[in-house]
Enzyme design. Structure first.
Site, short mmCIF file in Angstrom:
data_model
loop_
_atom_site.label_atom_id
_atom_site.label_comp_id
_atom_site.label_asym_id
_atom_site.label_seq_id
_atom_site.Cartn_x
_atom_site.Cartn_y
_atom_site.Cartn_z
N HIS A 65 -31.75 -21.99 51.30
CA HIS A 65 -32.52 -22.79 50.35
C HIS A 65 -31.67 -23.79 49.59
O HIS A 65 -32.22 -24.73 49.00
CB HIS A 65 -33.24 -21.86 49.36
CG HIS A 65 -34.35 -21.08 49.98
ND1 HIS A 65 -35.68 -21.37 49.79
CD2 HIS A 65 -34.33 -20.02 50.83
CE1 HIS A 65 -36.43 -20.52 50.47
NE2 HIS A 65 -35.63 -19.69 51.10
N ASP A 69 -29.60 -30.52 44.55
CA ASP A 69 -30.72 -29.61 44.78
C ASP A 69 -30.96 -29.47 46.27
O ASP A 69 -30.94 -30.48 46.99
CB ASP A 69 -32.00 -30.17 44.13
CG ASP A 69 -32.48 -29.33 42.97
OD1 ASP A 69 -32.15 -28.12 42.92
OD2 ASP A 69 -33.20 -29.85 42.10
#
Length: 350
Positions: A47, A254
């Site tokens: 992720h 991110d």
């Protein structure tokens, strides 16, 4: 810890099962399971971003981490940059041969691909039209009469660029005095690891910056920043997304960032502007947002000014394109494309 997970999985899984492992805490688990269940279908999804080979090779246990990941049949990443970084690390550090998104490792073919994660778009659209959410939106709007609302929602994390964003917002207020009393930064920070000294220090710095900016620019009837340090139920998040004229997602790094996609799905009135960090994985898909370098204070301040001044026509054109992406590539598309690819890899191995 990975061995504890292995033992729990082995208590339930058999050779005919499919196992899907998630995120960096369990990088060693695919290999641990492969050693016990050599014929089981094992997949892994990361992720967070995967660092460049030049950084990754500095880690003392780099071989163990790569070998652990390569126990999977399919490795999924958020972006093609992450895929490229992993392939480079595997080939240069372990000497694994690669071809067209495939690695040959210990007599097995391992597929590596990009699967940008997404949201349940229809759920956020339905929430935005819920009567309770509509009442919450109206309540927030009444609190800021005649003001445009800039929204930011983040976990407490140094990767989210919260301090840099505050600096850019102060630059906007200092440079464009016409926005004084005309805008408000509605800022939510969700508690995370605040018992860790670095995170505790970050929270203290954020508190101080918010207090300083409010003291410097605020008046008896206006605060430039309204700051909440708490978690938010999804209904409240929906109301906040729905009332915000501009959403700020200016993370320093991110893997994806789903706040940006949730904001787009929640804009049922076809208005709103997204300012998005080019260092978030979402920037590869959401190209019609205002993309910024979060480290460039001047650029982020200029993007805020552009967003606040944007014409309704341009706003609607950009949002329509963003909505199209979020609609087509939702969380169901993500899961199905990953599992379809996993099935294809198993057939290829056979």
């Amino acid at each position: 810890v990975n061995e504890l997970f292995r033992d729990q999985v082995l208590a339930h899984a058999g050779a005919g099962d499919t196992i899907w492992i998630h995120d960096y805490q369990l990088l060693l688990l695919p290999r641990l399971l492969r050693e016990e269940l050599p014929d089981t279908t094992i997949s892994f999804f990361l992720h967070i971003p995967f660092p460049s080979q030049e950084l990754f090779r500095l880690i003392p246990w780099r071989n163990e981490l790569l070998g652990g990941m390569l126990g999977a049949d399919l490795l999924g990443f958020q972006t093609y940059d992450d895929v490229r970084h992993f392939m480079s690390a595997a080939s240069r550090i372990l000497g694994v041969s690669q071809r067209a998104g495939r690695l040959e490792y210990e007599g097995r073919t391992v597929a590596v691909d990009s699967f940008p994660i997404s949201i349940d778009t229809s759920h956020f659209e339905a929430l935005a039209q819920d009567p309770e959410v509509a009442r919450s939106r109206e309540q927030i709007r009444r609190s800021f009469p005649g003001q445009q609302i800039l929204l930011s929602i983040d976990r407490l994390d140094y990767s989210k660029g919260i301090l840099q964003r505050l600096k850019a917002y102060e630059t906007l207020l200092r440079r464009a005095g016409r926005f004084l009393k005309k805008v408000v930064l509605y800022m939510g920070v969700v508690p995370s690891r605040d018992q860790v000294p670095q995170y505790e220090s970050l929270k203290k710095s954020i508190d101080q910056e918010v207090g300083r900016i409010n003291a410097l620019y605020g008046t008896y009837d206006w605060q430039p920043i309204v700051y909440f340090y708490q978690g938010f139920p999804v209904e409240q998040l929906s109301a906040m997304y729905g009332v915000a004229d501009v959403c700020l997602v200016t993370s320093m790094r991110d893997g994806m960032n789903l706040v940006s996609k949730e904001y787009i799905a929640s804009r049922v009135d076809q208005t709103g502007v997204l300012i998005l960090s080019e260092l978030a994985g979402a920037s590869h898909e959401l190209v019609d947002a205002l993309l910024v370098n979060p480290a460039d204070t001047q650029q982020v301040a200029e993007a805020m000014e552009t967003a606040l001044d944007m014409s309704p026509a341009e706003m609607q054109e950009r949002l329509a394109a963003l909505k199209d992406v979020v609609h087509r590539f939702d969380v169901y598309y993500w899961a199905e494309s990953f599992l379809d690819k996993l099935g294809a890899v198993k057939k290829e191995q056979e």
